[in-house]
Design a protein around this motif. Structure first.
Motif, mmCIF file in Angstrom:
data_model
loop_
_atom_site.group_PDB
_atom_site.id
_atom_site.type_symbol
_atom_site.label_atom_id
_atom_site.label_comp_id
_atom_site.label_asym_id
_atom_site.label_seq_id
_atom_site.Cartn_x
_atom_site.Cartn_y
_atom_site.Cartn_z
ATOM 1 N N GLY A 92 0.848 -1.186 0.000
ATOM 2 C CA GLY A 92 0.000 0.000 0.000
ATOM 3 C C GLY A 92 0.879 1.230 0.000
ATOM 4 N N ALA A 93 0.515 2.228 -0.811
ATOM 5 C CA ALA A 93 1.352 3.432 -0.877
ATOM 6 C C ALA A 93 1.402 4.136 0.477
ATOM 7 C CB ALA A 93 0.819 4.380 -1.950
ATOM 8 N N GLY A 94 0.333 4.055 1.242
ATOM 9 C CA GLY A 94 0.315 4.717 2.543
ATOM 10 C C GLY A 94 1.269 4.078 3.525
ATOM 11 N N SER A 95 1.163 2.760 3.703
ATOM 12 C CA SER A 95 2.046 2.133 4.694
ATOM 13 C C SER A 95 3.496 2.157 4.238
ATOM 14 C CB SER A 95 1.577 0.714 5.045
ATOM 15 O OG SER A 95 1.082 0.025 3.949
ATOM 16 N N ALA A 96 3.743 2.111 2.928
ATOM 17 C CA ALA A 96 5.123 2.219 2.433
ATOM 18 C C ALA A 96 5.706 3.591 2.762
ATOM 19 C CB ALA A 96 5.167 1.981 0.925
ATOM 20 N N THR A 97 4.915 4.631 2.548
ATOM 21 C CA THR A 97 5.381 5.995 2.826
ATOM 22 C C THR A 97 5.638 6.203 4.309
ATOM 23 O OG1 THR A 97 4.049 6.790 0.987
ATOM 24 C CG2 THR A 97 4.789 8.443 2.575
ATOM 25 N N ALA A 98 4.676 5.775 5.119
ATOM 26 C CA ALA A 98 4.818 5.950 6.567
ATOM 27 C C ALA A 98 6.027 5.178 7.077
ATOM 28 C CB ALA A 98 3.536 5.502 7.266
ATOM 29 N N ALA A 99 6.224 3.967 6.557
ATOM 30 C CA ALA A 99 7.348 3.148 7.005
ATOM 31 C C ALA A 99 8.673 3.819 6.655
ATOM 32 C CB ALA A 99 7.269 1.762 6.350
ATOM 33 N N LEU A 100 8.797 4.298 5.432
ATOM 34 C CA LEU A 100 10.053 4.933 5.035
ATOM 35 C C LEU A 100 10.264 6.243 5.788
ATOM 36 C CD1 LEU A 100 10.276 4.090 1.248
ATOM 37 C CD2 LEU A 100 11.756 3.313 3.086
ATOM 38 N N ALA A 101 9.196 6.991 6.032
ATOM 39 C CA ALA A 101 9.334 8.226 6.806
ATOM 40 C C ALA A 101 9.855 7.910 8.207
ATOM 41 C CB ALA A 101 7.999 8.961 6.883
ATOM 42 N N ALA A 102 9.347 6.822 8.793
ATOM 43 C CA ALA A 102 9.803 6.426 10.131
ATOM 44 C C ALA A 102 11.279 6.059 10.126
ATOM 45 C CB ALA A 102 8.965 5.250 10.644
ATOM 46 N N ALA A 103 11.730 5.473 9.021
ATOM 47 C CA ALA A 103 13.144 5.068 8.937
ATOM 48 C C ALA A 103 14.054 6.235 8.603
ATOM 49 C CB ALA A 103 13.301 3.953 7.896
ATOM 50 N N LEU A 104 13.484 7.321 8.086
ATOM 51 C CA LEU A 104 14.319 8.429 7.594
ATOM 52 C C LEU A 104 14.390 9.616 8.546
ATOM 53 C CD1 LEU A 104 13.311 8.175 3.846
ATOM 54 C CD2 LEU A 104 15.658 8.083 4.711
ATOM 55 N N GLY A 105 13.613 9.605 9.596
ATOM 56 C CA GLY A 105 13.676 10.732 10.519
ATOM 57 C C GLY A 105 12.895 10.455 11.776
ATOM 58 N N THR A 106 12.801 11.463 12.623
ATOM 59 C CA THR A 106 12.148 11.262 13.918
ATOM 60 C C THR A 106 10.942 12.170 14.096
ATOM 61 O OG1 THR A 106 13.737 12.805 14.878
ATOM 62 C CG2 THR A 106 14.251 10.467 15.059
ATOM 63 N N ARG A 107 10.839 13.237 13.305
ATOM 64 C CA ARG A 107 9.717 14.174 13.434
ATOM 65 C C ARG A 107 9.097 14.324 12.045
ATOM 66 N NH1 ARG A 107 14.131 16.254 15.591
ATOM 67 N NH2 ARG A 107 14.339 17.786 13.913
ATOM 68 N N VAL A 108 7.926 13.714 11.887
ATOM 69 C CA VAL A 108 7.347 13.587 10.552
ATOM 70 C C VAL A 108 6.153 14.528 10.376
ATOM 71 C CG1 VAL A 108 6.322 12.005 8.878
ATOM 72 C CG2 VAL A 108 8.088 11.182 10.460
ATOM 73 N N GLY A 109 6.181 15.329 9.346
ATOM 74 C CA GLY A 109 5.052 16.147 8.964
ATOM 75 C C GLY A 109 4.277 15.441 7.864
ATOM 76 N N VAL A 110 2.962 15.367 8.015
ATOM 77 C CA VAL A 110 2.113 14.656 7.054
ATOM 78 C C VAL A 110 1.370 15.684 6.205
ATOM 79 C CG1 VAL A 110 0.197 13.034 6.791
ATOM 80 C CG2 VAL A 110 1.876 12.705 8.630
ATOM 81 N N LEU A 111 1.574 15.620 4.910
ATOM 82 C CA LEU A 111 0.943 16.564 3.985
ATOM 83 C C LEU A 111 0.003 15.800 3.060
ATOM 84 C CD1 LEU A 111 2.851 19.423 2.148
ATOM 85 C CD2 LEU A 111 0.877 18.318 1.179
ATOM 86 N N GLY A 112 -1.289 16.047 3.209
ATOM 87 C CA GLY A 112 -2.247 15.294 2.408
ATOM 88 C C GLY A 112 -3.454 16.129 2.060
ATOM 89 N N ILE A 113 -4.597 15.467 1.985
ATOM 90 C CA ILE A 113 -5.801 16.203 1.622
ATOM 91 C C ILE A 113 -6.777 16.288 2.786
ATOM 92 C CG2 ILE A 113 -5.625 15.768 -0.860
ATOM 93 C CD1 ILE A 113 -7.638 13.488 -0.506
#
Lengths: 215, 215
Positions: free
Chosen positions: B98-119
């Motif tokens: 799923g594009a959502g869980s893939a994005t969230a997973a990679l964001a978690a691996a790439l940093g510690t403070r995640v901003g979510v930009l969507g609709i």
């Protein structure tokens, strides 16, 4: 950005250029990237317990800074325990990825029951944090306690047998928890044998870096 | 495996081949893959709330099965809310991302403070599950509530301004929570503007699939 340059931090000290570049070669074979491959000093058996992890962290950060000075667009810490991840992020302003957290993150996105195959009977911390209850088992090949011990006929055969145990425990994804397994070519063998998803740490980290760079 | 074939499930119903293939084109530009691009029927505004999510799920599973019958080596659900992810996995035996869980997973691996930009003003469920307390903010461009509304001058400019708010809230990674943002070319604009890591859902899912296939 045309061809990104990935700085690859090896945590296994070696003077053998072939061994040093093993992970960089995997990345360049799979992805349109160049790599600069360097290792931290004075850890001939890599990172395999708490003391070797603690000792490695500041060396990883120092090497990350050096790699960025020498042109790396991103840094990959090629160890499933992510030694020095926070320390490296504190000193460079490019994306830094740990092979462990990249692998665990992708395993979480690719399935619901994750088997961890590494060199210890406990999952490394990044796997515990990202996967928690999704871990259905953690196994190490019999007789292997350090990455260097994987490169024997017994180490390779034992790694394949260890995957059998994880599938029997219900794993739909197998996450490697040692970058030493990359060099064995084991991932495809397990895919062919069991039809499960296998996440290799070097490849996972490489894909994560490319996603970060928009490449 | 030579060139993997990714079955791309679009959740926005369209008869325009250019729109249908937008995500597949991104994947083929970035990765050594081929794609088969198809959309679920009767959802001209895609998935943007609970009823449209629920309605989409069985259609996604049916389409995933069709794509595998037609040669897909893996299936990507190209929507940040992952509609039908479990349902699709239940009916095919190839990796499904799923594009959502893939994005969230990679964001978690790439940093510690995640901003979510969507609709939406709330993070989609896969982001809440994977990121939890790491989410420092969730924003939508003003006046945009459906993916189709991103493709206006106001939608594009508003998306860029929304990233300012997330960086001001302390984000070191921005995770897109709508695959509609991919088509705006917004990720690189935000990287250039703020120097933060940006994770695009289509690219994240493509990299996750390649990691799963060992490619």
């Amino acid at each position: 950005m045309s061809t990104p340059v990935i700085g690859v931090v090896r945590v296994l000290s070696t003077t053998d250029p072939d061994a040093l570049q093993a992970h960089g070669r995997e990345l360049q074979a799979a992805l349109a990237v160049r790599t600069i491959d360097r290792c931290i000093p004075d850890q001939p058996h890599g990172v395999h317990d708490e003391p070797t992890h603690r000792t490695a962290a500041p060396k990883v950060a120092e090497l990350a800074a050096e790699l960025v000075r020498d042109g790396a667009d991103a840094v990959m810490i090629s160890c499933a325990a992510d030694p020095g991840l926070a320390e490296a992020r504190a000193v460079v302003d490019v994306p830094v990825i740990g092979a462990g957290s990249a692998t665990a993150a992708l395993a979480a996105a690719l399935g619901t029951r994750v088997g961890v195959l590494g060199i210890l009977d406990e999952p490394p911390e990044p796997y515990r944090l990202a996967l928690g209850e999704r871990i259905v088992g953690t196994v190490a090949p019999r007789g292997v306690a350090r990455a260097t011990e994987l490169y024997t006929p017994e180490g390779a055969a034992g790694s394949l047998r260890a995957s059998d145990d994880l599938v029997a425990a219900g794993a739909d994804v197998i996450a490697f928890a040692c970058t030493g397994l990359t060099s064995l070519g084991l991932a495809q063998q397990i895919r062919d044998r069991h039809g499960v998803v296998v996440v290799d740490p070097v490849l996972a980290a490489g894909h994560a870096v490319c996603a970060a760079l928009g490449h």
